[in-house]
Design a protein around this motif. Structure first.
Motif, mmCIF file in Angstrom:
data_model
loop_
_atom_site.group_PDB
_atom_site.id
_atom_site.type_symbol
_atom_site.label_atom_id
_atom_site.label_comp_id
_atom_site.label_asym_id
_atom_site.label_seq_id
_atom_site.Cartn_x
_atom_site.Cartn_y
_atom_site.Cartn_z
ATOM 1 N N VAL A 5 -41.458 -40.309 -36.983
ATOM 2 C CA VAL A 5 -41.486 -39.245 -35.986
ATOM 3 C C VAL A 5 -42.186 -39.771 -34.749
ATOM 4 O O VAL A 5 -43.328 -40.254 -34.819
ATOM 5 N N ILE A 6 -41.520 -39.698 -33.629
ATOM 6 C CA ILE A 6 -42.111 -40.153 -32.366
ATOM 7 C C ILE A 6 -42.609 -38.939 -31.611
ATOM 8 O O ILE A 6 -41.833 -38.052 -31.253
ATOM 9 N N LEU A 7 -43.897 -38.850 -31.410
ATOM 10 C CA LEU A 7 -44.503 -37.716 -30.720
ATOM 11 C C LEU A 7 -44.533 -37.996 -29.219
ATOM 12 O O LEU A 7 -44.774 -39.140 -28.786
ATOM 13 N N PRO A 8 -44.369 -36.966 -28.430
ATOM 14 C CA PRO A 8 -44.434 -37.146 -26.966
ATOM 15 C C PRO A 8 -45.876 -37.311 -26.511
ATOM 16 O O PRO A 8 -46.487 -36.395 -25.963
ATOM 17 N N LEU A 9 -46.445 -38.473 -26.812
ATOM 18 C CA LEU A 9 -47.855 -38.691 -26.489
ATOM 19 C C LEU A 9 -48.109 -38.697 -24.987
ATOM 20 O O LEU A 9 -49.245 -38.513 -24.551
ATOM 21 N N CYS A 10 -47.054 -38.881 -24.246
ATOM 22 C CA CYS A 10 -47.262 -38.906 -22.792
ATOM 23 C C CYS A 10 -47.786 -37.570 -22.278
ATOM 24 O O CYS A 10 -48.392 -37.493 -21.219
ATOM 25 N N ALA A 11 -47.518 -36.529 -23.059
ATOM 26 C CA ALA A 11 -48.001 -35.214 -22.640
ATOM 27 C C ALA A 11 -49.491 -35.080 -22.891
ATOM 28 O O ALA A 11 -50.145 -34.218 -22.332
ATOM 29 N N LEU A 12 -50.012 -35.897 -23.795
ATOM 30 C CA LEU A 12 -51.405 -35.768 -24.171
ATOM 31 C C LEU A 12 -52.282 -36.885 -23.593
ATOM 32 O O LEU A 12 -53.466 -36.679 -23.352
ATOM 33 N N LEU A 13 -51.689 -38.076 -23.461
ATOM 34 C CA LEU A 13 -52.491 -39.244 -23.098
ATOM 35 C C LEU A 13 -51.988 -39.855 -21.796
ATOM 36 O O LEU A 13 -50.799 -39.780 -21.462
ATOM 37 N N THR A 14 -52.891 -40.506 -21.109
ATOM 38 C CA THR A 14 -52.536 -41.228 -19.887
ATOM 39 C C THR A 14 -52.851 -42.708 -20.096
ATOM 40 O O THR A 14 -53.979 -43.057 -20.473
ATOM 41 N N LEU A 15 -51.832 -43.526 -19.950
ATOM 42 C CA LEU A 15 -52.011 -44.975 -20.100
ATOM 43 C C LEU A 15 -52.028 -45.630 -18.719
ATOM 44 O O LEU A 15 -51.118 -45.424 -17.915
ATOM 45 N N THR A 16 -53.034 -46.390 -18.450
ATOM 46 C CA THR A 16 -53.154 -47.094 -17.162
ATOM 47 C C THR A 16 -53.233 -48.580 -17.425
ATOM 48 O O THR A 16 -54.145 -49.036 -18.141
ATOM 49 N N GLU A 17 -52.248 -49.283 -16.889
ATOM 50 C CA GLU A 17 -52.245 -50.743 -17.105
ATOM 51 C C GLU A 17 -53.051 -51.418 -16.001
ATOM 52 O O GLU A 17 -52.910 -51.129 -14.824
ATOM 53 N N GLU A 19 -54.675 -55.296 -14.648
ATOM 54 C CA GLU A 19 -54.617 -56.753 -14.809
ATOM 55 C C GLU A 19 -56.021 -57.320 -14.694
ATOM 56 O O GLU A 19 -56.720 -57.113 -13.727
ATOM 57 N N HIS A 20 -56.441 -57.997 -15.747
ATOM 58 C CA HIS A 20 -57.775 -58.577 -15.754
ATOM 59 C C HIS A 20 -57.703 -60.013 -15.253
ATOM 60 O O HIS A 20 -56.644 -60.618 -15.115
ATOM 61 N N GLN A 21 -58.859 -60.552 -15.089
ATOM 62 C CA GLN A 21 -58.938 -61.933 -14.648
ATOM 63 C C GLN A 21 -58.416 -62.863 -15.732
ATOM 64 O O GLN A 21 -58.342 -62.490 -16.881
ATOM 65 N N HIS A 22 -58.122 -64.071 -15.360
ATOM 66 C CA HIS A 22 -57.574 -65.110 -16.225
ATOM 67 C C HIS A 22 -56.199 -64.734 -16.744
ATOM 68 O O HIS A 22 -55.774 -65.190 -17.811
ATOM 69 N N GLY A 23 -55.468 -63.818 -16.039
ATOM 70 C CA GLY A 23 -54.096 -63.502 -16.397
ATOM 71 C C GLY A 23 -53.924 -62.621 -17.609
ATOM 72 O O GLY A 23 -52.829 -62.486 -18.134
ATOM 73 N N LYS A 24 -55.009 -61.996 -18.092
ATOM 74 C CA LYS A 24 -54.908 -61.096 -19.252
ATOM 75 C C LYS A 24 -54.748 -59.653 -18.786
ATOM 76 O O LYS A 24 -55.309 -59.268 -17.782
ATOM 77 N N CYS A 25 -53.961 -58.873 -19.595
ATOM 78 C CA CYS A 25 -53.730 -57.460 -19.282
ATOM 79 C C CYS A 25 -54.516 -56.568 -20.231
ATOM 80 O O CYS A 25 -54.688 -56.905 -21.411
ATOM 81 N N ALA A 26 -54.973 -55.419 -19.765
ATOM 82 C CA ALA A 26 -55.673 -54.434 -20.599
ATOM 83 C C ALA A 26 -55.186 -53.047 -20.217
ATOM 84 O O ALA A 26 -54.778 -52.810 -19.085
ATOM 85 N N CYS A 27 -55.228 -52.129 -21.203
ATOM 86 C CA CYS A 27 -54.794 -50.749 -20.964
ATOM 87 C C CYS A 27 -55.972 -49.810 -21.132
ATOM 88 O O CYS A 27 -56.707 -49.900 -22.115
#
Length: 457
Positions: A5-17, A19-27
């Motif tokens: 079951v895929i829940l519409p988490l977008c309605a509940l959560l906000t994901l912000t991408e 870009e960190h230093q050294h080319g690594k990504c964090a959310c």
């Protein structure tokens, strides 16, 4: 196969991408919903639990029971006053009638005092509970706002539809499938109540016993009620106790009192087991330490015995049972209906299945026609007769018993899906007796005497 079951988490959560230093990504995860108030839910659960413990089935019918007793008692007082008004014999009978009326008024006063006390208690309970329910309703409405995906609302709709469907199935089954018996009132449509209940004179003292009314009473005893309590080890008794009316039973005034079978308990021809009945001025019961039915004449105090079939099981070898326990010394069950007295038992030759026989009146009485059923006795908690049909019950829960089985003595047909439910005031029912006098079902439940109204087609 797995379902995802895929829940519409977008309605509940906000994901912000980011870009960190050294080319690594964090959310970065942030919850846009309010924090759920768990403490408020715990308070609501606690309030609901308190309401369930304060409002019991006993309290909901206690007032009705007292009013019914008072109504009957006032009717009896009116009759006695009319008799007094007609008497003129030099004061003798008038004085006696005045004594009777004085005693009745004393009993009515006791009944009214108890009624007033109960009414006041119920008023306070109603006021407190109403306020609690209003508070709980408000809190639950607030909590429902956190159900942003409407899960609770959907569950409530499903439960409501399921309940309606089950109710329709039960009503359809009862109306179309219950068997006819030997009298005009031949189909039980429903059992309602409890209509009345009382703990009697000895609250909680004698958990095993039976009570009811004589379907064929002697003259002058039409309003009497009888009670048999197992006074020794929940197994034996040596007397039957009478009450002149329902109100005297409520307030615990036994008139005429006990009628003894024998001065000792237990002794030869005394009572063994709680499944007893009174019919035609006689008490029918399982004889002490015997595979036989005893008939005790309440007038002559004489005992006659009715021999049962060979290899009849007795002495607690074929009891009524449910999954958690068996009721000791319930091998033989006596029952009454419009046609007379019946005995329900089993033998070692019938694989433990119930056998039903009627008792033919006479001096001495004898066993009449016998029917064999395919119902295993130890899968049953109790039985009773109505209009020539044997009914059996089973334990559903501490609050509910089900009439699930019927056997028609006219057609010989059995049904295992009767589906009539009885609301209990105590977990166990030690005895059930049907009275054709008032179409009531009398149950003895862990020392509490309860009655139910039966509705027939």
């Amino acid at each position: 196969m797995r379902l995802y079951v895929i829940l519409p988490l977008c309605a509940l959560l906000t994901l912000t991408e980011q870009e960190h230093q050294h080319g690594k990504c964090a959310c970065e995860l942030s919850n846009s919903e309010r924090a759920f108030p768990h403490e408020k839910l715990r308070r609501a659960e606690s309030s609901a639990s308190a309401c369930n413990s304060n409002i019991t089935p006993q309290k909901t019918v206690e007032l009705e029971s007292l009013l019914q007793g008072l109504e009957q008692r006032l009717g009896e007082l009116h009759k006695d006053v009319q008799i007094l008004e007609k008497e003129d014999d030099g004061e003798l009978y008038g004085v006696l009638s005045l004594y009777v009326i004085e005693n009745e008024m004393t009993e009515i006063k006791l009944l009214m005092d108890k009624l007033n006390s109960t009414t006041l208690g119920h008023q306070l309970l109603t006021a407190n509970t109403s306020q609690q329910l209003e508070n709980m309703k408000t809190e639950m409405e607030e909590l429902e706002k956190f159900d942003s995906m409407q899960v609770i609302k959907g569950q409530q709709t499903i439960r409501s539809l399921t309940t309606d469907l089950d109710s329709c199935k039960r009503e359809l089954g009862v109306l179309s499938q219950l068997p006819q018996g030997t009298c005009p009132r031949s189909r039980i449509l429903n059992v309602t109540g409890p209509v009345f209940f009382t703990a009697g004179e000895y609250p909680g003292s004698y958990p095993y016993g039976a009570w009811g009314r004589d379907p064929k009473p002697e003259k002058g005893k039409e309003s009497w009620y009888w009670v048999v309590m197992m006074t020794s080890n929940n197994r034996y008794s040596n007397y039957v106790r009478f009450y002149s009316s329902l109100s005297t039973l409520i307030i615990g005034v036994s008139v005429p009192g006990n009628v003894e079978i024998h001065s000792s308990n237990p002794a030869t021809n005394t009572i063994q087991g709680p499944n007893n009945v009174v019919y035609g001025g006689a008490l029918y019961y399982n004889c002490y330490d015997r595979d036989a039915v005893c008939r005790f004449n309440l007038t002559t105090k004489s005992v006659s015995t009715i021999e049962l079939h060979k290899d009849t099981r007795y002495n607690s070898k074929a009891n009524f049972c449910h999954l958690d326990e068996c009721y000791p010394y319930t091998d033989l069950d006596l029952a009454t209906d419009e046609s007379g007295v019946w005995v329900i038992f089993t033998t070692a030759l019938d694989f433990g299945n119930i056998i039903l026989s009627n008792v033919e009146e006479g001096d001495p009485p004898v066993l009449g026609k016998t029917w064999q059923t395919s119902l295993y006795k130890q899968a049953v908690t109790n039985t009773f007769m109505a209009c020539g049909v044997l009914y059996a019950t089973r334990y559903v829960s501490e609050e509910v018993e089900e009439i699930f089985y019927s056997f028609n003595t006219v057609t010989g047909k059995e049904r295992f899906s009767v589906g009539i439910f009885i609301n209990k005031v105590s977990p166990n029912i030690q005895a059930l007796n049907y009275s054709p006098v008032d179409q009531m079902l009398y149950a003895y439940c862990d020392s509490i005497m309860v009655s139910y109204k039966m509705f027939f087609k």
